[in-house]
Design a protein around this motif. Sequence first.
Motif, short mmCIF file in Angstrom:
data_model
loop_
_atom_site.label_atom_id
_atom_site.label_comp_id
_atom_site.label_asym_id
_atom_site.label_seq_id
_atom_site.Cartn_x
_atom_site.Cartn_y
_atom_site.Cartn_z
N ARG A 133 7.58 58.45 -44.66
CA ARG A 133 6.65 57.76 -45.55
C ARG A 133 6.79 56.25 -45.38
NH1 ARG A 133 4.25 60.82 -49.22
NH2 ARG A 133 3.79 59.03 -50.54
N GLY A 135 5.13 52.64 -47.26
CA GLY A 135 5.13 52.27 -48.67
C GLY A 135 6.02 51.10 -49.01
N GLU A 137 7.64 47.35 -48.38
CA GLU A 137 7.02 46.15 -47.81
C GLU A 137 7.17 46.14 -46.29
OE1 GLU A 137 8.01 42.42 -49.58
OE2 GLU A 137 7.84 43.22 -51.61
N ASN A 138 8.33 46.58 -45.83
CA ASN A 138 8.57 46.75 -44.40
C ASN A 138 9.39 48.02 -44.21
OD1 ASN A 138 7.70 44.03 -42.99
ND2 ASN A 138 8.76 43.48 -44.88
N GLY A 167 3.95 48.31 -42.23
CA GLY A 167 3.73 47.51 -43.43
C GLY A 167 3.43 48.38 -44.62
N PRO A 168 3.26 47.78 -45.80
CA PRO A 168 3.08 48.56 -47.03
C PRO A 168 1.78 49.35 -47.08
CG PRO A 168 2.73 46.22 -47.44
CD PRO A 168 3.28 46.33 -46.06
N ASP A 169 0.79 48.93 -46.31
CA ASP A 169 -0.50 49.61 -46.34
C ASP A 169 -0.69 50.59 -45.19
OD1 ASP A 169 -1.27 48.13 -48.61
OD2 ASP A 169 -1.87 46.44 -47.34
N ASP A 170 0.32 50.72 -44.32
CA ASP A 170 0.22 51.67 -43.22
C ASP A 170 0.35 53.09 -43.73
OD1 ASP A 170 -0.23 50.02 -40.98
OD2 ASP A 170 1.88 49.43 -40.96
N ALA A 171 -0.26 54.03 -43.00
CA ALA A 171 -0.17 55.44 -43.36
C ALA A 171 1.20 55.99 -43.00
CB ALA A 171 -1.26 56.22 -42.62
N ASP A 172 1.55 57.13 -43.61
CA ASP A 172 2.77 57.82 -43.22
C ASP A 172 2.65 58.22 -41.75
OD1 ASP A 172 3.34 57.55 -45.89
OD2 ASP A 172 2.91 59.64 -46.38
N ASN A 189 12.40 45.58 -49.15
CA ASN A 189 11.47 45.23 -50.22
C ASN A 189 11.86 43.90 -50.84
OD1 ASN A 189 9.46 47.45 -50.70
ND2 ASN A 189 11.33 48.66 -50.80
#
Length: 199
Positions: A133, A135, A137-138, A167-172, A189
Amino acid sequence: MRVLKASEYRSMPWKNGGGVTTEITVSPAGAGLDDFDWRISMARVESGGPFSQFAGIDRTLAVLEGEGIVLDLAGRPSATVTKTSAPFAFPADVSTEAALIAGPITDLNVMTRRGRMTHTVQRLHISDPLEIRAGAENTLILSLDGGITISGGLPTHLGALDTLLLGPDDADVLIKPAHDTTLFVIRINGLASGISANH
């Protein structure tokens, strides 16, 4: 999602001048050894001796190659770190002496600035596909042995010591190993202003 290639990592002297460190990545980009928010690196340790001290930094060390190392921290029990033990977290501004168990090692170092960032480091041995996963920040995935295919968007391959940065917006992502392998999963984080890290 970005792949950091081992062939492109940057080498530089240790802070105390006692050896060479290989910087995988640092934030902010281009930061030096005294002004980073977080830093991930590897080092070849040829002999025992004192560790570099970093004021206000929390550090986690894991052994990538070699038999291991014994760390003697001022005012604390000694700690033995090997290729099979869990990564060892300790304050980087405490006087620390190192003794090699049986010959040189290569270690992984993760460092974050206390009160500003926190981190965790996991060592995972896998032989079957594994979903990781994002989620944080890095989120960084370092492949020790290579032979890894990453599914999540376009297929991505990791060779030995390559690192995937999410990054935080990347998919699993789905990790598919070609053989039994070891991964290090690093999550970093930031903290809200005025909140200090509890380690």
